[in-house]
Design a protein around this motif. Sequence first.
Motif, PDB file in Angstrom:
ATOM      1  N   TRP A 269     -48.404 114.919 118.198  1.00 31.67           N
ATOM      2  CA  TRP A 269     -48.346 116.294 117.269  1.00 31.67           C
ATOM      3  C   TRP A 269     -49.063 116.498 117.193  1.00 31.67           C
ATOM      4  O   TRP A 269     -50.304 117.748 117.477  1.00 31.67           O
ATOM      5  CB  TRP A 269     -47.173 116.664 116.165  1.00 31.67           C
ATOM      6  CG  TRP A 269     -47.417 117.755 116.029  1.00 31.67           C
ATOM      7  CD1 TRP A 269     -48.196 118.396 115.140  1.00 31.67           C
ATOM      8  CD2 TRP A 269     -46.581 119.164 116.058  1.00 31.67           C
ATOM      9  NE1 TRP A 269     -47.914 119.887 114.795  1.00 31.67           N
ATOM     10  CE2 TRP A 269     -46.985 119.939 114.969  1.00 31.67           C
ATOM     11  CE3 TRP A 269     -45.451 119.351 116.903  1.00 31.67           C
ATOM     12  CZ2 TRP A 269     -46.592 121.057 115.431  1.00 31.67           C
ATOM     13  CZ3 TRP A 269     -44.560 120.272 116.994  1.00 31.67           C
ATOM     14  CH2 TRP A 269     -44.753 121.045 115.811  1.00 31.67           C
ATOM     15  N   VAL A 270     -50.118 115.350 116.570  1.00 31.88           N
ATOM     16  CA  VAL A 270     -51.643 115.426 115.157  1.00 31.88           C
ATOM     17  C   VAL A 270     -52.349 115.991 116.295  1.00 31.88           C
ATOM     18  O   VAL A 270     -53.639 116.401 116.402  1.00 31.88           O
ATOM     19  CB  VAL A 270     -51.564 114.483 114.269  1.00 31.88           C
ATOM     20  CG1 VAL A 270     -52.810 114.532 113.862  1.00 31.88           C
ATOM     21  CG2 VAL A 270     -50.588 114.618 112.777  1.00 31.88           C
ATOM     22  N   MET A 271     -52.816 114.640 117.561  1.00 28.59           N
ATOM     23  CA  MET A 271     -53.589 114.526 118.602  1.00 28.59           C
ATOM     24  C   MET A 271     -53.563 116.334 119.078  1.00 28.59           C
ATOM     25  O   MET A 271     -54.979 116.906 119.867  1.00 28.59           O
ATOM     26  CB  MET A 271     -53.602 113.518 119.205  1.00 28.59           C
ATOM     27  CG  MET A 271     -53.341 112.401 118.681  1.00 28.59           C
ATOM     28  SD  MET A 271     -55.202 111.726 117.598  1.00 28.59           S
ATOM     29  CE  MET A 271     -55.820 111.529 119.082  1.00 28.59           C
ATOM     30  N   THR A 272     -52.946 116.765 119.181  1.00 27.66           N
ATOM     31  CA  THR A 272     -52.465 118.062 120.185  1.00 27.66           C
ATOM     32  C   THR A 272     -52.990 119.238 119.258  1.00 27.66           C
ATOM     33  O   THR A 272     -54.113 120.312 119.982  1.00 27.66           O
ATOM     34  CB  THR A 272     -51.670 118.530 120.842  1.00 27.66           C
ATOM     35  OG1 THR A 272     -50.965 116.908 121.566  1.00 27.66           O
ATOM     36  CG2 THR A 272     -51.559 119.226 121.516  1.00 27.66           C
ATOM     37  N   ALA A 273     -52.690 119.469 117.909  1.00 24.08           N
ATOM     38  CA  ALA A 273     -53.527 119.824 117.015  1.00 24.08           C
ATOM     39  C   ALA A 273     -54.398 119.527 117.331  1.00 24.08           C
ATOM     40  O   ALA A 273     -55.605 120.918 116.540  1.00 24.08           O
ATOM     41  CB  ALA A 273     -52.190 120.109 115.722  1.00 24.08           C
ATOM     42  N   GLY A 274     -55.201 118.512 117.226  1.00 26.13           N
ATOM     43  CA  GLY A 274     -56.625 118.727 116.238  1.00 26.13           C
ATOM     44  C   GLY A 274     -57.526 118.921 117.887  1.00 26.13           C
ATOM     45  O   GLY A 274     -58.704 119.737 116.987  1.00 26.13           O
ATOM     46  N   MET A 275     -57.078 118.541 119.143  1.00 24.57           N
ATOM     47  CA  MET A 275     -57.342 119.310 119.789  1.00 24.57           C
ATOM     48  C   MET A 275     -57.678 121.206 119.618  1.00 24.57           C
ATOM     49  O   MET A 275     -58.840 121.814 120.483  1.00 24.57           O
ATOM     50  CB  MET A 275     -56.811 118.892 121.082  1.00 24.57           C
ATOM     51  CG  MET A 275     -57.868 119.073 122.665  1.00 24.57           C
ATOM     52  SD  MET A 275     -57.225 120.292 123.139  1.00 24.57           S
ATOM     53  CE  MET A 275     -55.581 119.352 124.337  1.00 24.57           C
ATOM     54  N   LEU A 276     -56.694 121.122 120.414  1.00 29.11           N
ATOM     55  CA  LEU A 276     -56.056 122.701 119.780  1.00 29.11           C
ATOM     56  C   LEU A 276     -56.646 123.794 119.613  1.00 29.11           C
ATOM     57  O   LEU A 276     -57.385 124.846 118.882  1.00 29.11           O
ATOM     58  CB  LEU A 276     -54.872 123.227 120.246  1.00 29.11           C
ATOM     59  CG  LEU A 276     -53.413 122.532 121.229  1.00 29.11           C
ATOM     60  CD1 LEU A 276     -52.446 122.909 121.208  1.00 29.11           C
ATOM     61  CD2 LEU A 276     -54.384 123.327 122.600  1.00 29.11           C
ATOM     62  N   ARG A 307     -53.956 121.566 130.541  1.00 27.19           N
ATOM     63  CA  ARG A 307     -52.298 121.688 130.991  1.00 27.19           C
ATOM     64  C   ARG A 307     -52.225 119.718 130.393  1.00 27.19           C
ATOM     65  O   ARG A 307     -50.874 119.883 129.724  1.00 27.19           O
ATOM     66  CB  ARG A 307     -52.974 121.142 132.478  1.00 27.19           C
ATOM     67  CG  ARG A 307     -52.720 122.081 133.294  1.00 27.19           C
ATOM     68  CD  ARG A 307     -53.189 121.488 134.700  1.00 27.19           C
ATOM     69  NE  ARG A 307     -54.066 121.258 135.208  1.00 27.19           N
ATOM     70  CZ  ARG A 307     -55.801 121.471 135.654  1.00 27.19           C
ATOM     71  NH1 ARG A 307     -55.319 123.069 136.197  1.00 27.19           N
ATOM     72  NH2 ARG A 307     -56.054 120.741 135.821  1.00 27.19           N
ATOM     73  N   SER A 308     -52.466 119.188 129.834  1.00 29.75           N
ATOM     74  CA  SER A 308     -52.652 118.110 129.234  1.00 29.75           C
ATOM     75  C   SER A 308     -51.549 118.358 127.782  1.00 29.75           C
ATOM     76  O   SER A 308     -50.835 118.073 127.269  1.00 29.75           O
ATOM     77  CB  SER A 308     -53.259 117.247 128.904  1.00 29.75           C
ATOM     78  OG  SER A 308     -52.941 115.569 128.354  1.00 29.75           O
ATOM     79  N   ALA A 309     -52.197 119.220 126.999  1.00 25.75           N
ATOM     80  CA  ALA A 309     -51.274 120.029 125.717  1.00 25.75           C
ATOM     81  C   ALA A 309     -49.967 120.752 125.881  1.00 25.75           C
ATOM     82  O   ALA A 309     -49.394 120.812 124.929  1.00 25.75           O
ATOM     83  CB  ALA A 309     -52.462 120.655 125.013  1.00 25.75           C
ATOM     84  N   ALA A 310     -50.163 121.459 126.858  1.00 28.73           N
ATOM     85  CA  ALA A 310     -49.496 121.772 127.450  1.00 28.73           C
ATOM     86  C   ALA A 310     -47.850 121.508 127.142  1.00 28.73           C
ATOM     87  O   ALA A 310     -46.189 121.176 127.185  1.00 28.73           O
ATOM     88  CB  ALA A 310     -49.500 123.116 128.460  1.00 28.73           C
ATOM     89  N   ARG A 311     -48.115 120.254 128.350  1.00 26.61           N
ATOM     90  CA  ARG A 311     -47.675 118.839 128.592  1.00 26.61           C
ATOM     91  C   ARG A 311     -46.750 118.075 127.767  1.00 26.61           C
ATOM     92  O   ARG A 311     -45.728 117.719 127.189  1.00 26.61           O
ATOM     93  CB  ARG A 311     -47.821 118.278 129.922  1.00 26.61           C
ATOM     94  CG  ARG A 311     -48.003 119.003 131.058  1.00 26.61           C
ATOM     95  CD  ARG A 311     -47.891 117.303 132.051  1.00 26.61           C
ATOM     96  NE  ARG A 311     -49.500 116.928 131.891  1.00 26.61           N
ATOM     97  CZ  ARG A 311     -50.609 116.590 132.233  1.00 26.61           C
ATOM     98  NH1 ARG A 311     -50.571 118.072 133.487  1.00 26.61           N
ATOM     99  NH2 ARG A 311     -51.634 116.177 132.099  1.00 26.61           N
TER     100      ARG A 311
END
Length: 372
Positions: A269-276, A307-311
Amino acid sequence: MIVVDAPPLYQELGALYEGELDAHGVGAVMLTHKWQPADLLAPHSDIDVRVILRQAPADWEEWNHRLAAAHTAAVDREVFHRRLLEHPPGFAFTVTETDGRLVSAPELATWSLISGSARDFQRWKSRAQMAPWCEVDERFYRGILQARMGGRYQLAADSTDNVVEDIAAYRRHCVAWHYLAPCWFAAAALATRTRCPGKTAALTQWRPEGLDGYAELFLRHSENRADVRPRSPRHLLRAAHIALDAAMRRVPDEGRPDGQGREHARTDWVMTAGMLRVRVTRWLYYLDPPPGVATEYLIRREAKELRSAARTLTVLAADEATAAQRLAARMAALIPTVPTSADILRAALARWHRQKTTVQDFLSLTPDDVHL
């Protein structure tokens, strides 16, 4: 505090970048970059920045506009910054997330300090190095290999549009530093179950029997010697294929390391939020770069990360049983998963603006509120 062990060009670049972020009110308490100082090979290596904030801003959209303006100002200072500052920062995290061990350990292990508290940075990095090996590590390092091996790396796709000198040397750099070295780095980590800090360290420290010559070749690929004719990029690429085919035989099959799935989900979660959190900055910069800066190839690259974030968010949303999972599902629906173009990014900016409350809530959710 500015790091003192980086090459002078990158020390100056870090100081300039910190100054622009401060001037535009970005509010970073620490700046880091991926890879170690020895991995930054002037004039070809770009600097991949991570921003650490004391807390989430009141308005992420407005913050992204400030960060985009700061990045644009830094690139506009010198023509060679078009390559050295090829793209805006890749992640933004809060101190709470970083101090709470929720930033991926293999990612954090590669960081070098640009500015901020050296004491905090060393504590975080030491903990990342010492953490037990887990599923997050396997996915991180195998992801590097899966993105490049098996013919996936294409030298022609490494754009030279923003390179201002010695194209042949840059193409050799791409073979060595975008293909061979990251794969060697990942293979070394998987073979030894150790988080390697960088490319140079991996090539220096991990030398399976019979591969010393290849390690030396790629470590020294950027040396200019009057008595040695540089290899052509294509010749170097053939050598890289041979070296990596041999190195991959030392990589164990994928296993299932012990670990706690719930903590791994919070890291995801944190890595995806950090990227977005920095996506709007990238889109703004790519759609309106300084004069003479090419960004078409960077726009195309966005598709893979999106795409990686959405997955990841779709997996985290699962059956949408909790408020956090429902929020993940709403955020996933806002992420474009088609090939990216300028029009797609403009549409995404407009969509995120219309759904500003959802975006703000997702990007600001604290680790304590991530119930999955």
